[in-house]
Design a protein around this motif. Structure first.
Motif, PDB file in Angstrom:
ATOM      1  N   ALA A 101       0.852  -1.099  -0.037  1.00 43.03           N
ATOM      2  CA  ALA A 101       0.019  -0.124   0.140  1.00 43.03           C
ATOM      3  C   ALA A 101       1.005   1.233   0.201  1.00 43.03           C
ATOM      4  N   MET A 102       2.124   1.269   0.932  1.00 41.17           N
ATOM      5  CA  MET A 102       2.713   2.321   0.745  1.00 41.17           C
ATOM      6  C   MET A 102       3.538   2.600  -0.458  1.00 41.17           C
ATOM      7  N   ASP A 103       3.792   1.637  -1.055  1.00 39.55           N
ATOM      8  CA  ASP A 103       4.660   1.834  -2.375  1.00 39.55           C
ATOM      9  C   ASP A 103       3.616   2.435  -3.350  1.00 39.55           C
ATOM     10  N   VAL A 104       2.567   1.680  -3.534  1.00 41.20           N
ATOM     11  CA  VAL A 104       1.362   2.147  -4.463  1.00 41.20           C
ATOM     12  C   VAL A 104       1.218   3.662  -4.094  1.00 41.20           C
ATOM     13  N   TRP A 105       0.817   4.008  -2.842  1.00 44.60           N
ATOM     14  CA  TRP A 105       0.633   5.495  -2.728  1.00 44.60           C
ATOM     15  C   TRP A 105       1.951   6.374  -2.918  1.00 44.60           C
ATOM     16  N   HIS A 106       3.166   5.838  -3.012  1.00 37.19           N
ATOM     17  CA  HIS A 106       4.063   6.808  -2.962  1.00 37.19           C
ATOM     18  C   HIS A 106       4.592   6.780  -4.463  1.00 37.19           C
ATOM     19  N   TRP A 107       4.345   5.719  -5.614  1.00 39.73           N
ATOM     20  CA  TRP A 107       4.900   5.865  -6.628  1.00 39.73           C
ATOM     21  C   TRP A 107       4.079   5.638  -7.878  1.00 39.73           C
ATOM     22  N   THR A 108       2.604   5.447  -7.508  1.00 36.59           N
ATOM     23  CA  THR A 108       1.592   5.405  -8.616  1.00 36.59           C
ATOM     24  C   THR A 108       1.615   6.423  -9.464  1.00 36.59           C
ATOM     25  N   SER A 109       2.021   7.754  -8.779  1.00 39.68           N
ATOM     26  CA  SER A 109       1.937   9.060  -9.166  1.00 39.68           C
ATOM     27  C   SER A 109       2.786   9.243 -10.447  1.00 39.68           C
ATOM     28  N   LEU A 110       3.870   8.485 -10.207  1.00 38.15           N
ATOM     29  CA  LEU A 110       5.095   8.523 -11.535  1.00 38.15           C
ATOM     30  C   LEU A 110       4.592   8.126 -12.858  1.00 38.15           C
ATOM     31  N   VAL A 111       3.722   6.810 -12.453  1.00 41.37           N
ATOM     32  CA  VAL A 111       3.012   6.187 -13.884  1.00 41.37           C
ATOM     33  C   VAL A 111       2.065   7.093 -14.395  1.00 41.37           C
ATOM     34  N   VAL A 112       1.077   7.779 -13.528  1.00 43.10           N
ATOM     35  CA  VAL A 112       0.178   8.648 -13.748  1.00 43.10           C
ATOM     36  C   VAL A 112       0.667   9.820 -14.592  1.00 43.10           C
ATOM     37  N   LEU A 113       2.019  10.308 -14.024  1.00 43.15           N
ATOM     38  CA  LEU A 113       2.358  11.676 -14.854  1.00 43.15           C
ATOM     39  C   LEU A 113       2.754  11.403 -16.013  1.00 43.15           C
ATOM     40  N   LEU A 114       3.625   9.979 -16.210  1.00 45.81           N
ATOM     41  CA  LEU A 114       4.192  10.080 -17.594  1.00 45.81           C
ATOM     42  C   LEU A 114       3.016   9.545 -18.471  1.00 45.81           C
ATOM     43  N   CYS A 115       1.880   8.716 -18.251  1.00 40.92           N
ATOM     44  CA  CYS A 115       0.907   8.344 -19.158  1.00 40.92           C
ATOM     45  C   CYS A 115       0.059   9.738 -19.259  1.00 40.92           C
ATOM     46  N   TYR A 116      -0.127  10.576 -18.222  1.00 43.10           N
ATOM     47  CA  TYR A 116      -0.837  11.526 -18.626  1.00 43.10           C
ATOM     48  C   TYR A 116      -0.003  12.682 -19.577  1.00 43.10           C
ATOM     49  N   ALA A 117       1.323  12.666 -19.772  1.00 47.02           N
ATOM     50  CA  ALA A 117       1.917  13.260 -20.650  1.00 47.02           C
ATOM     51  C   ALA A 117       1.784  12.822 -21.898  1.00 47.02           C
ATOM     52  N   GLY A 118       1.903  11.556 -21.969  1.00 48.04           N
ATOM     53  CA  GLY A 118       1.444  10.805 -23.355  1.00 48.04           C
ATOM     54  C   GLY A 118       0.158  11.115 -23.848  1.00 48.04           C
ATOM     55  N   LEU A 119      -0.933  11.279 -22.957  1.00 50.68           N
ATOM     56  CA  LEU A 119      -2.207  11.479 -23.263  1.00 50.68           C
ATOM     57  C   LEU A 119      -2.692  12.789 -24.057  1.00 50.68           C
ATOM     58  N   VAL A 120      -1.841  13.768 -23.134  1.00 46.77           N
ATOM     59  CA  VAL A 120      -2.186  15.413 -23.708  1.00 46.77           C
ATOM     60  C   VAL A 120      -1.305  15.519 -24.849  1.00 46.77           C
ATOM     61  N   PHE A 160      -9.483   3.838 -26.708  1.00 45.07           N
ATOM     62  CA  PHE A 160      -8.254   3.564 -25.896  1.00 45.07           C
ATOM     63  C   PHE A 160      -7.364   2.616 -26.560  1.00 45.07           C
ATOM     64  N   ARG A 161      -7.876   1.613 -27.148  1.00 44.22           N
ATOM     65  CA  ARG A 161      -7.090   0.505 -27.867  1.00 44.22           C
ATOM     66  C   ARG A 161      -6.317   1.055 -28.947  1.00 44.22           C
ATOM     67  N   TYR A 162      -6.815   1.774 -29.684  1.00 40.95           N
ATOM     68  CA  TYR A 162      -6.377   2.151 -31.047  1.00 40.95           C
ATOM     69  C   TYR A 162      -5.458   3.629 -31.127  1.00 40.95           C
ATOM     70  N   ILE A 163      -6.165   4.412 -30.200  1.00 40.13           N
ATOM     71  CA  ILE A 163      -5.301   5.841 -30.234  1.00 40.13           C
ATOM     72  C   ILE A 163      -4.624   6.071 -28.987  1.00 40.13           C
ATOM     73  N   GLN A 164      -4.891   5.933 -27.755  1.00 42.50           N
ATOM     74  CA  GLN A 164      -4.538   6.232 -26.474  1.00 42.50           C
ATOM     75  C   GLN A 164      -3.413   5.425 -26.083  1.00 42.50           C
ATOM     76  N   LEU A 165      -3.657   3.881 -26.315  1.00 38.68           N
ATOM     77  CA  LEU A 165      -2.597   3.122 -25.878  1.00 38.68           C
ATOM     78  C   LEU A 165      -1.422   3.075 -26.847  1.00 38.68           C
ATOM     79  N   PRO A 166      -1.407   3.133 -28.071  1.00 38.93           N
ATOM     80  CA  PRO A 166      -0.468   3.099 -28.965  1.00 38.93           C
ATOM     81  C   PRO A 166       0.429   4.526 -28.597  1.00 38.93           C
ATOM     82  N   LYS A 167      -0.340   5.310 -28.395  1.00 42.85           N
ATOM     83  CA  LYS A 167       0.396   6.854 -28.416  1.00 42.85           C
ATOM     84  C   LYS A 167       1.006   6.832 -26.939  1.00 42.85           C
TER      85      LYS A 167
END
Lengths: 287, 354
Positions: free
Chosen positions: A157-176, A197-204
């Motif tokens: 739980a601690m690691d998820v709390w601490h580090w999920t943000s990294l995945v979020v921010l990287l993916c968000y950068a890809g999405l925008v 999601f499958r054909y636009i967002q995920l590939p990007k």
């Protein structure tokens, strides 16, 4: 005769010195220890590959490696999909964007040992907010100094709390970075949310996602501070991950030879799995 | 089947992007939206496609109100300036994607995709992915998707803007032919007056979010109804100057003046704005009646077949566009001749007077 301008070497020198001091020299020290035995007095004896054989056959090493693999596996399986889902549900324009981004970045700004200490206090059964709540309000017997399951649940739980943000921010950068035109085209085609999601967002997102998985793998595989501060490897040895075990051998027991051999094996595993991830994820890369 | 806009308006906050616009767009020929960047072409297309909600007004397709209808129910296609294709699908799958969403049988999809690919010469590339194609091929894939879909309306939003010169010419020549006889309403947005003229059909001139004039392209080029329309439909920019008419004489200041002939002779005395296209301001005299004017050349452009010169006349800048190569020298006075027979006269409120 051709005259070679030797001054070029001076320009390479700073890099050489930097790499030598920051990687090669410490690494060579470790290699040096890993093939020798000492009984103190700064006297060393040649030991060949003995330490490596010992480590690879050691049950203690196997157990720590198993725990480490389980920890990393759980971290990746939880954090990567969760990060993608959170990134997808974040607003892409407007007032809430900076609010969401800052909120997301907050956990990553906290020093690692502080995170461990925070969660330690947070989960204390009699005074910690979560510990007290679980034990006295919900009525679950939750004590991570006694139950290995509780200890595992807490470090995950601690690691998820601490580090999920990294995945979020990287993916968000890809999405925008996806132009509106793609979403418009999908809308006109009548594509479902899943197809978008499958054909636009995920590939990007693929490239940033590769980086996210690699970073999370390496960080979680080499994690030390947070679980050490939180559980100290206990109860018993139940949360003694590879790095914690390594420090116990090197600084607790002062077995320099085995510790050096173990570091090199540890390093080789990390390197190999990172290479494997990278190769697999970029195998069909088309962009 | 026609696309009809009735007093369509779009606002974002306090800003009006499209002011009350009414148009009837018919199938069979190109409907060009011509205006500068930011004049509202893309906004209008998004409204017609249903990608944005309109603030007021109605949109009818074939007499049926589609104002609040979602884009996928309207059976339309949109081709962007950027090459929008699904990156991880082959060209075939890209062209087929809207047909698959519509749930057509496999054999029909195959047939339609291949027919569209033939028209756009994409047959050999059907199994490639977009990143293996050139820009022109990527844009042709996007066009093939629009054709295979057999939409009732096709919106082309500056589809050639990102292509290089040769490809642009080639594809522009093909476009009217491509969509001819398909019964779709074709709307083509561009910022280049020359492109509108080459495509023919009908043109709507846009400025600041509203249509200033709509009609057959060549006709509105010859008869702009306002000074604004004349400015929108001219590249290089049209020359304009204030003049005073008194009797049969027009005075422009700088000691320039001429005797009015034709329709302009019937104008009432008073102040007008005169506008003349740069190709009627020449470095050589076109014949009797031409008004000589001397100005300091500031910028020149040679294109091989044409020479452009921007020159200073009092406080105004005038442009001359002449065939051939002329040896202009920047900073030097040159003599130009303006042909008053080709002048437009606009009343002070901007409306065409003669």
């Amino acid at each position: 005769m051709r005259k070679v301008n030797q001054r070029g070497w001076f320009f390479v020198l700073p890099v050489l010195v930097l790499v030598a001091f920051n990687a090669l020299v410490p690494m060579m020290t470790v290699v040096n220890y890993s093939v020798q035995e000492t009984f103190g007095n700064n006297q060393f004896f040649w030991h060949g590959l003995g330490w490596f054989q010992d480590i690879l056959r050691s049950e203690r090493f196997h157990a720590a490696l198993g725990r480490q693999a389980l920890f990393t596996f759980l971290i990746l399986v939880i954090e990567v999909p969760l990060g993608v889902i959170i990134a997808l549900s974040m607003p892409r324009k407007g007032f809430w964007v900076p609010v969401c981004l800052v909120t997301m970045a907050l956990p990553m700004l906290i020093p690692w040992n502080v995170v461990g200490a925070m969660w330690n206090i947070f989960t204390l059964p009699d005074i910690g907010l979560l510990g007290y709540f679980l034990n006295h309000v919900v009525g679950i017997d939750y004590n991570m100094t006694r139950s290995p399951f509780a200890a595992w649940a807490t470090i995950i739980a601690m690691d998820v709390w601490h580090w999920t943000s990294l995945v979020v921010l990287l993916c968000y950068a890809g999405l925008v970075s996806i132009p509106d035109a793609y979403y418009q085209a999908a809308k006109i085609d009548g594509a479902s949310n899943w197809s978008v999601f499958r054909y636009i967002q995920l590939p990007k997102m693929k490239q940033v996602l590769t980086i996210a998985v690699l970073l999370r793998f390496m960080d979680s595989f080499n994690v030390y501070t947070e679980p050490f501060v939180l559980t100290g490897g206990g109860p018993g040895n139940s949360t003694t991950l590879l790095s914690i075990d390594l420090v116990k051998i090197a600084l607790g027991q002062f077995d320099l030879g085995p510790a050096a051999a173990m570091s090199l094996i540890y390093f080789a595993i990390t390197l190999f799995v990172s290479w494997l991830f990278y190769t697999l994820m970029t195998r069909n890369d088309t962009d | 089947m026609a696309l009809e806009l009735q007093a369509v308006t779009k606002r974002v906050g306090q800003v009006t992007h499209v002011k009350e616009t009414s148009l009837v767009l018919e199938p069979g020929r190109f409907n060009v939206l011509l205006g500068e960047t930011g004049s509202g072409k893309t906004s209008l297309i998004k409204l017609m496609a249903g990608l944005d909600r309109i603030a007021s007004g109605r949109i009818l397709m074939d007499g049926q109100d589609v104002t609040g209808m979602s884009p996928q129910k309207r059976n339309i296609s949109l081709v962007h300036q950027f090459f929008v294709n699904y990156p991880h699908m082959t060209v075939f799958d890209n062209i087929a994607s809207p047909l698959r969403v519509a749930g057509l049988p496999k054999s029909e999809i195959q047939g339609r995709v291949e027919a569209a690919a033939d028209v756009l010469q994409l047959r050999p590339m059907l199994h490639r992915r977009p990143h293996e194609l050139s820009g022109g091929q990527q844009q042709r894939t996007a066009l093939a998707r629009a054709i295979a879909k057999e939409s009732t309306a096709v919106f082309l939003d500056e589809p050639l803007a990102n292509l290089d010169y040769k490809l642009r010419e080639e594809l522009r020549d093909q476009l009217p032919e491509l969509f001819a006889g398909r019964g779709a309403v074709v709307v083509y947005a561009t910022s280049e007056p020359a492109e509108a003229l080459m495509l023919g059909g009908r043109t709507a001139l846009m400025q600041d979010g509203h249509v200033t004039q709509f009609g057959p392209t060549a006709e509105i080029y010859r008869h702009p109804n306002t000074l604004t329309s004349a400015r929108v439909f001219s590249d290089p920019p049209i020359n304009a100057a204030r003049v005073t008419k008194k009797g049969s004489r027009v005075e422009m200041g700088h000691g320039l003046g001429w005797d009015v002939t034709g329709a302009a002779a019937g104008l009432r005395d008073g102040a007008y704005t005169v506008a003349i296209r740069p190709n009627y301001v020449l470095p050589t005299s076109p014949g009797a009646g031409a008004v000589p004017m001397t100005g300091t050349v500031q910028i020149t452009e040679l294109s091989g077949s044409e020479s452009t010169a921007h020159f200073r006349l009092g406080s105004d800048t005038w442009v001359s566009l002449a065939p051939g190569v002329h040896p202009y020298r920047v900073g030097v006075d040159h003599r130009f001749y303006m042909d008053p027979a080709h002048c437009f006269y606009f009343a002070p409120d901007g409306a065409l007077a003669a």
